[in-house]
Design a protein around this motif. Structure first.
Motif, PDB file in Angstrom:
ATOM      1  N   PRO A   1       0.822  -1.216   0.000  1.00  0.00           N
ATOM      2  CA  PRO A   1       0.000   0.000   0.000  1.00  0.00           C
ATOM      3  C   PRO A   1       0.855   1.264   0.000  1.00  0.00           C
ATOM      4  CG  PRO A   1      -0.892  -1.590   1.525  1.00  0.00           C
ATOM      5  CD  PRO A   1       0.422  -2.151   1.073  1.00  0.00           C
ATOM      6  N   PHE A   2       0.451   2.231  -0.796  1.00  0.00           N
ATOM      7  CA  PHE A   2       1.217   3.457  -1.012  1.00  0.00           C
ATOM      8  C   PHE A   2       0.225   4.614  -1.056  1.00  0.00           C
ATOM      9  CE2 PHE A   2       4.026   5.668  -4.477  1.00  0.00           C
ATOM     10  CZ  PHE A   2       4.267   6.700  -3.599  1.00  0.00           C
ATOM     11  N   PHE A   3       0.397   5.615  -0.177  1.00  0.00           N
ATOM     12  CA  PHE A   3      -0.535   6.730  -0.149  1.00  0.00           C
ATOM     13  C   PHE A   3       0.190   8.022   0.208  1.00  0.00           C
ATOM     14  CE2 PHE A   3      -0.670   4.490   3.907  1.00  0.00           C
ATOM     15  CZ  PHE A   3      -0.471   5.495   4.836  1.00  0.00           C
ATOM     16  N   PHE A   4      -0.468   9.152  -0.048  1.00  0.00           N
ATOM     17  CA  PHE A   4       0.090  10.453   0.289  1.00  0.00           C
ATOM     18  C   PHE A   4      -0.112  10.720   1.777  1.00  0.00           C
ATOM     19  CE2 PHE A   4      -0.667  12.112  -4.250  1.00  0.00           C
ATOM     20  CZ  PHE A   4       0.647  11.820  -4.608  1.00  0.00           C
TER      21      PHE A   4
ATOM     22  N   SER B   1      -3.207   4.357  -2.720  1.00  0.00           N
ATOM     23  CA  SER B   1      -4.316   4.019  -1.821  1.00  0.00           C
ATOM     24  C   SER B   1      -4.849   5.267  -1.133  1.00  0.00           C
ATOM     25  CB  SER B   1      -3.858   2.984  -0.786  1.00  0.00           C
ATOM     26  OG  SER B   1      -3.461   1.795  -1.410  1.00  0.00           O
ATOM     27  N   GLY B   2      -4.981   6.367  -1.904  1.00  0.00           N
ATOM     28  CA  GLY B   2      -5.542   7.580  -1.341  1.00  0.00           C
ATOM     29  C   GLY B   2      -4.506   8.474  -0.687  1.00  0.00           C
TER      30      GLY B   2
ATOM     31  N   THR C   1      -8.317  15.472  -5.372  1.00  0.00           N
ATOM     32  CA  THR C   1      -8.926  14.380  -4.617  1.00  0.00           C
ATOM     33  C   THR C   1      -9.673  13.442  -5.565  1.00  0.00           C
ATOM     34  OG1 THR C   1      -9.177  15.767  -2.642  1.00  0.00           O
ATOM     35  CG2 THR C   1     -10.568  13.796  -2.792  1.00  0.00           C
ATOM     36  N   ILE C   2     -10.367  13.998  -6.526  1.00  0.00           N
ATOM     37  CA  ILE C   2     -11.088  13.180  -7.500  1.00  0.00           C
ATOM     38  C   ILE C   2     -10.103  12.383  -8.338  1.00  0.00           C
ATOM     39  CG2 ILE C   2     -12.664  13.236  -9.462  1.00  0.00           C
ATOM     40  CD1 ILE C   2     -13.858  15.785  -8.301  1.00  0.00           C
ATOM     41  N   ALA C   3      -8.993  13.025  -8.733  1.00  0.00           N
ATOM     42  CA  ALA C   3      -7.965  12.325  -9.508  1.00  0.00           C
ATOM     43  C   ALA C   3      -7.315  11.223  -8.690  1.00  0.00           C
ATOM     44  CB  ALA C   3      -6.910  13.324  -9.994  1.00  0.00           C
ATOM     45  N   LEU C   4      -7.070  11.503  -7.397  1.00  0.00           N
ATOM     46  CA  LEU C   4      -6.379  10.548  -6.541  1.00  0.00           C
ATOM     47  C   LEU C   4      -7.159   9.250  -6.362  1.00  0.00           C
ATOM     48  CD1 LEU C   4      -3.886  10.053  -4.775  1.00  0.00           C
ATOM     49  CD2 LEU C   4      -5.049  11.237  -2.909  1.00  0.00           C
TER      50      LEU C   4
ATOM     51  N   GLN D   1      -7.414   5.171 -12.548  1.00  0.00           N
ATOM     52  CA  GLN D   1      -6.044   5.289 -13.032  1.00  0.00           C
ATOM     53  C   GLN D   1      -5.056   5.385 -11.874  1.00  0.00           C
ATOM     54  OE1 GLN D   1      -5.494   8.623 -15.638  1.00  0.00           O
ATOM     55  NE2 GLN D   1      -3.399   8.081 -16.203  1.00  0.00           N
ATOM     56  N   MET D   2      -5.393   6.167 -10.841  1.00  0.00           N
ATOM     57  CA  MET D   2      -4.488   6.344  -9.701  1.00  0.00           C
ATOM     58  C   MET D   2      -4.553   5.189  -8.725  1.00  0.00           C
ATOM     59  SD  MET D   2      -2.609   9.122  -9.771  1.00  0.00           S
ATOM     60  CE  MET D   2      -2.280   9.677  -8.091  1.00  0.00           C
ATOM     61  N   THR D   3      -5.744   4.615  -8.511  1.00  0.00           N
ATOM     62  CA  THR D   3      -5.866   3.566  -7.492  1.00  0.00           C
ATOM     63  C   THR D   3      -5.254   2.241  -7.926  1.00  0.00           C
ATOM     64  OG1 THR D   3      -8.120   3.083  -8.290  1.00  0.00           O
ATOM     65  CG2 THR D   3      -7.903   4.570  -6.399  1.00  0.00           C
ATOM     66  N   ARG D   4      -4.758   2.172  -9.152  1.00  0.00           N
ATOM     67  CA  ARG D   4      -3.963   1.007  -9.531  1.00  0.00           C
ATOM     68  C   ARG D   4      -2.667   0.972  -8.725  1.00  0.00           C
ATOM     69  NH1 ARG D   4      -1.528   0.772 -13.775  1.00  0.00           N
ATOM     70  NH2 ARG D   4      -1.723   2.886 -14.616  1.00  0.00           N
ATOM     71  N   VAL D   5      -2.227   2.145  -8.277  1.00  0.00           N
ATOM     72  CA  VAL D   5      -0.947   2.267  -7.574  1.00  0.00           C
ATOM     73  C   VAL D   5      -1.124   2.858  -6.183  1.00  0.00           C
ATOM     74  CG1 VAL D   5       1.348   3.323  -7.639  1.00  0.00           C
ATOM     75  CG2 VAL D   5       0.273   2.539  -9.775  1.00  0.00           C
TER      76      VAL D   5
END
Length: 298
Positions: free
Chosen positions: A125-128, A157-158, A144-147, A151-155
């Protein structure tokens, strides 16, 4: 390490604690890169302590992670190293700051596309740990919508917005004006705050006036918009959430399940030459075990 252990004991008591950090922005380039094996040693000792504490008292085991200062390629190498150790030494999650999105922006101008490419091989798991750039106020939080997009949630986790309470810097979503106390000089004027023009709502509380900034409203609206986003079905965490692990062991074990992987030898081979052997533990484990046995006798 005793301070670390006592901190884990406290944090494990809170049901909403999802994990703990072994280190925070310890590697920032130059000679600090040499401390990477020490971080792995800290992770190992924290995990060993939690295992002993669980066996002795049933205290839950927290996932252990590392927080990087940036998303620099150097940090990717550190991530690969720390996530490719033995199961007893590797981190369970990775987090870092993410301030590259400066509204108005998109996946390309913000660099989010490059982040996806750089970290797509990540196996944990990887998140900001922090996000929410402030070139202009109020913040729109369209990132937030992009995150939370497929496309983003492949890598990723928010992430966590910086920050909830308004303080000396202008990053807060909400803030308070303290209630006036007896003895305050009549006519005293509150120091001006550049956020005053962006207060969307106020509420009176026992602690003073609660100010809800427009940033909060924008963030709330962006989160609401993510409810219609369909999640990726190929993520291991999706499988974990649909399994019996959540019901039987709690949310923390979702992270453990996600991270119980075979160390990637290809990543170990790419580790920079400055990374040395993980040092031996400095903890007196015999004393730790004796203390736990005494605790059981009380």
């Amino acid at each position: 390490m005793d301070y670390f252990f006592r901190t884990l004991d406290v944090m494990a008591e809170f049901p909403n604690t999802l994990g703990a950090l072994a280190a925070y922005k310890a590697v920032i380039g130059g000679i600090t890169e040499a401390c990477t094996p020490v971080i792995a040693a800290v992770v190992r000792d924290l995990k060993k302590y939690m295992k002993l504490k669980y066996e002795a008292t049933g205290q839950r085991i927290l996932p252990i992670g590392y927080c990087a200062a940036t998303t620099h390629p150097r940090d990717k190498m550190i991530l690969d190293y720390l996530s490719s150790q033995t199961e007893a030494e590797r981190i369970d999650f990775w987090t870092c700051e993410g301030y590259s999105w400066a509204s108005p922006a998109d996946m390309e101008s913000s660099g989010y596309n490059r982040l996806i490419e750089r970290y797509e091989s990540t196996t944990i798991p990887f998140f900001f740990s922090e996000y929410g750039n402030t070139p202009n106020l109020p913040r729109l939080f369209d990132e937030t919508i992009a995150l939370y997009s497929p496309q983003m949630t492949r890598v990723f986790s928010g992430g966590f917005v910086y920050k909830f309470w308004h303080g000396a810097n202008p990053y807060g979503l909400v803030g308070t004006l303290p209630a006036r106390e007896e003895g305050v000089t009549p006519g005293e004027v509150q120091q001006p705050d550049r956020r005053d023009a962006y207060v969307a709502e106020t509420r009176q509380t026992a602690q003073g006036t609660l100010r809800i900034f427009q940033d909060f409203m924008n963030y709330k609206a962006s989160l609401e918009a993510t409810k219609d986003i369909q999640p990726n079905n190929d993520r291991a965490v999706t499988h974990a959430l649909n399994s019996d692990l959540v019901e039987s062991s709690g949310l923390a074990h979702v992270f453990v399940n996600r991270c119980s992987i075979t160390p990637r030898e290809d990543l170990v081979e790419e580790t920079p030459a400055y990374v040395g052997q993980v040092p031996e533990s400095c903890v007196d484990w015999v004393k730790i075990e004796d203390n736990l046995e005494e605790w059981l006798l009380i």
